[in-house]
Design a protein around this motif. Structure first.
Motif, PDB file in Angstrom:
ATOM      1  N   LYS A 154       0.833  -1.210   0.000  1.00 13.62           N
ATOM      2  CA  LYS A 154       0.000   0.000   0.000  1.00 13.62           C
ATOM      3  C   LYS A 154       0.861   1.251   0.000  1.00 13.62           C
ATOM      4  O   LYS A 154       1.984   1.245   0.526  1.00 13.62           O
ATOM      5  N   ALA A 155       0.288   2.332  -0.525  1.00  9.89           N
ATOM      6  CA  ALA A 155       1.007   3.607  -0.599  1.00  9.89           C
ATOM      7  C   ALA A 155       1.441   4.083   0.781  1.00  9.89           C
ATOM      8  O   ALA A 155       2.555   4.577   0.950  1.00  9.89           O
ATOM      9  N   ASN A 156       0.559   3.886   1.774  1.00 11.15           N
ATOM     10  CA  ASN A 156       0.935   4.381   3.114  1.00 11.15           C
ATOM     11  C   ASN A 156       1.997   3.507   3.766  1.00 11.15           C
ATOM     12  O   ASN A 156       2.767   3.976   4.599  1.00 11.15           O
ATOM     13  N   THR A 157       2.096   2.247   3.329  1.00 13.35           N
ATOM     14  CA  THR A 157       3.163   1.376   3.835  1.00 13.35           C
ATOM     15  C   THR A 157       4.495   1.810   3.237  1.00 13.35           C
ATOM     16  O   THR A 157       5.518   1.807   3.926  1.00 13.35           O
ATOM     17  N   ILE A 158       4.482   2.182   1.968  1.00 12.10           N
ATOM     18  CA  ILE A 158       5.699   2.677   1.314  1.00 12.10           C
ATOM     19  C   ILE A 158       6.199   3.913   2.054  1.00 12.10           C
ATOM     20  O   ILE A 158       7.376   4.067   2.345  1.00 12.10           O
ATOM     21  N   GLU A 159       5.257   4.777   2.389  1.00 15.82           N
ATOM     22  CA  GLU A 159       5.577   6.018   3.094  1.00 15.82           C
ATOM     23  C   GLU A 159       6.087   5.720   4.509  1.00 15.82           C
ATOM     24  O   GLU A 159       7.057   6.343   4.963  1.00 15.82           O
ATOM     25  N   ALA A 160       5.464   4.749   5.157  1.00 18.38           N
ATOM     26  CA  ALA A 160       5.896   4.377   6.518  1.00 18.38           C
ATOM     27  C   ALA A 160       7.325   3.854   6.494  1.00 18.38           C
ATOM     28  O   ALA A 160       8.134   4.194   7.368  1.00 18.38           O
ATOM     29  N   GLY A 161       7.634   3.056   5.486  1.00 22.09           N
ATOM     30  CA  GLY A 161       8.991   2.526   5.334  1.00 22.09           C
ATOM     31  C   GLY A 161       9.989   3.637   5.097  1.00 22.09           C
ATOM     32  O   GLY A 161      11.070   3.661   5.687  1.00 22.09           O
ATOM     33  N   ARG A 162       9.587   4.572   4.249  1.00 17.40           N
ATOM     34  CA  ARG A 162      10.481   5.702   3.935  1.00 17.40           C
ATOM     35  C   ARG A 162      10.775   6.517   5.194  1.00 17.40           C
ATOM     36  O   ARG A 162      11.929   6.860   5.460  1.00 17.40           O
ATOM     37  N   ILE A 163       9.740   6.760   5.982  1.00 22.35           N
ATOM     38  CA  ILE A 163       9.925   7.566   7.199  1.00 22.35           C
ATOM     39  C   ILE A 163      10.813   6.822   8.195  1.00 22.35           C
ATOM     40  O   ILE A 163      11.728   7.400   8.784  1.00 22.35           O
ATOM     41  N   ALA A 164      10.578   5.501   8.345  1.00 20.26           N
ATOM     42  CA  ALA A 164      11.377   4.694   9.279  1.00 20.26           C
ATOM     43  C   ALA A 164      12.857   4.755   8.904  1.00 20.26           C
ATOM     44  O   ALA A 164      13.721   4.922   9.769  1.00 20.26           O
ATOM     45  N   ALA A 165      13.130   4.643   7.606  1.00 20.62           N
ATOM     46  CA  ALA A 165      14.525   4.663   7.149  1.00 20.62           C
ATOM     47  C   ALA A 165      15.122   6.060   7.287  1.00 20.62           C
ATOM     48  O   ALA A 165      16.248   6.229   7.741  1.00 20.62           O
ATOM     49  N   GLN A 166      14.337   7.050   6.926  1.00 23.77           N
ATOM     50  CA  GLN A 166      14.809   8.440   6.969  1.00 23.77           C
ATOM     51  C   GLN A 166      15.141   8.864   8.395  1.00 23.77           C
ATOM     52  O   GLN A 166      16.115   9.566   8.625  1.00 23.77           O
ATOM     53  N   GLN A 167      14.322   8.398   9.335  1.00 24.84           N
ATOM     54  CA  GLN A 167      14.584   8.745  10.740  1.00 24.84           C
ATOM     55  C   GLN A 167      15.863   8.111  11.229  1.00 24.84           C
ATOM     56  O   GLN A 167      16.557   8.671  12.069  1.00 24.84           O
ATOM     57  N   TYR A 168      16.200   6.955  10.695  1.00 23.41           N
ATOM     58  CA  TYR A 168      17.434   6.297  11.124  1.00 23.41           C
ATOM     59  C   TYR A 168      18.657   6.967  10.494  1.00 23.41           C
ATOM     60  O   TYR A 168      19.630   7.267  11.179  1.00 23.41           O
ATOM     61  N   ILE A 169      18.605   7.224   9.198  1.00 21.34           N
ATOM     62  CA  ILE A 169      19.810   7.775   8.541  1.00 21.34           C
ATOM     63  C   ILE A 169      19.970   9.272   8.812  1.00 21.34           C
ATOM     64  O   ILE A 169      21.062   9.802   8.704  1.00 21.34           O
ATOM     65  N   ARG A 170      18.891   9.954   9.163  1.00 20.55           N
ATOM     66  CA  ARG A 170      18.929  11.374   9.569  1.00 20.55           C
ATOM     67  C   ARG A 170      19.724  12.243   8.588  1.00 20.55           C
ATOM     68  O   ARG A 170      20.633  12.966   8.970  1.00 20.55           O
ATOM     69  N   GLY A 171      19.416  12.115   7.326  1.00 18.75           N
ATOM     70  CA  GLY A 171      20.039  12.976   6.315  1.00 18.75           C
ATOM     71  C   GLY A 171      21.478  12.624   5.993  1.00 18.75           C
ATOM     72  O   GLY A 171      22.116  13.288   5.192  1.00 18.75           O
TER      73      GLY A 171
END
Lengths: 212, 138
Positions: free
Chosen positions: B44-61
């Motif tokens: 689902k689109a919101n699962t893709i987004e959830a995954g992106r946020i989870a990864a982004q929060q870990y790598i922190r830019g």
């Protein structure tokens, strides 16, 4: 040091025989080039796995064929777990070949201490190189890379006698400021329903009213 | 807001069937490490987004995350407590159709250890079995 592969010639061709060959722990391969006849070969899969892990472009063949060859292509299964087939190309010492080599970054950039992040844009370079001097990879030292600086493909150190075939201005790696969260999620900013191609606005509204 | 196409040819799609493995989009191309689907399905689109946020929060830019899937398919649903019939339901959400072997996310600019931790966090969000992959020789 070059990897060496023990090859045997195979006479039975086609997917049925090739599948049986793979089940026996061998990888089908072909040797071609220099206007000579093609030779169908079989290579033990453990030796192939080792050569692939080393990233060897030049390998020594022993057994049915005794010569140094270039690995032109490696075919993988859908999951990238097993090598399905190898293409070997005959080479001679005085010949130059066109080849795509991977780029490996070395060192820690100064720019990362200045608040930047390293973005590796181009992972491979196409070069024309003397056949016996082909390296496994091209190394780029980024330890002197500051924030807002870049290394272009023209600045990559090539092996002796090699010539760059890709555009020299293309950026290989750069050090930039990290992206802000808002920039990353711009694609997700849209809301509602997507536009339907070839449908007028009134039609769409009419359909929306029907449902109840 | 979750991802969805800007323009579509038809608002509603038939369900379709996932046959075979991915022969394209099954290699790490943009980054150095990736998350590959081992089985097929819909994400689902919101699962893709959830995954992106989870990864982004870990790598922190620090590194760069690449999302290699997009929800092109609309899934319809009937409103609650409605009788059967009266035609197909309205689009409720959007999904990406995933074939086994597809690379879902890629990560670059981080070490292998960091990438493994990040992808493990991301894998928790995924409704499919996935595995960590690296670039390979072609």
């Amino acid at each position: 040091m070059r990897d060496s592969l023990t090859v045997s010639e195979r006479s039975e061709l086609g997917k049925l025989h090739v599948r049986r060959l793979r089940n026996q722990g061998k990888v089908p391969a072909i040797l071609y080039g220099h206007g000579e006849a093609n030779v169908n070969l079989a290579v033990p899969s453990e030796q192939v796995a080792l050569a692939v892990r080393h990233g060897s472009r030049l390998v020594d063949l022993n057994g049915a064929v005794n010569e140094t060859v270039l690995v032109r292509q490696v075919q993988w299964d859908a999951f990238g777990l097993h090598v399905l087939h190898l293409d070997f190309s005959r080479i001679s010492a005085d010949e130059s070949v066109d080849i795509v080599l991977p780029i490996e970054l070395k060192g820690a950039a100064i720019g990362t201490k200045e608040g930047g992040v390293i973005e590796h844009i181009k992972h491979e370079l196409r070069i024309r190189c003397p056949a016996l001097r082909i390296p496994e990879k091209l190394e780029v030292n980024i330890s002197a890379l500051h924030l807002d600086q870049a290394v272009t493909s023209g600045q990559v150190t090539l092996p002796e006698g090699a010539q760059l075939l890709t555009d020299a201005d293309e950026i290989v790696v750069h050090c930039i400021k990290p992206m802000v969260e808002d920039e990353l999620s711009t694609a997700a900013a849209e809301s509602g329903e997507p536009e339907v191609i070839g449908r007028k606005k009134e039609d769409a509204e009419g359909e929306g009213g029907d449902e109840e | 807001m979750a991802l969805m196409p800007k323009r579509v040819k038809h608002r509603k799609n038939q369900r379709g069937r996932i046959k075979g493995s991915a022969t394209r989009g099954n290699r790490v191309v943009f980054g150095d490490y990736g998350l590959q689907a081992v089985e097929g399905g819909w994400i689902k689109a919101n699962t893709i987004e959830a995954g992106r946020i989870a990864a982004q929060q870990y790598i922190r830019g620090e590194g760069r995350l690449y999302v290699r899937m997009f929800p092109h398919k609309s899934i319809t649903a009937r409103p609650l407590e409605t009788r059967m019939g009266k035609g197909k339901g309205e689009p409720a959400h959007w999904v990406a159709v995933i074939k086994p072997g597809s690379v879902l996310y890629e990560l670059g600019g981080v070490t292998e250890d960091q990438a493994k931790v990040c992808m493990a966090r991301l894998a928790h969000k995924m409704p499919l079995r996935v595995r960590f992959v690296k670039r390979r020789m072609t």
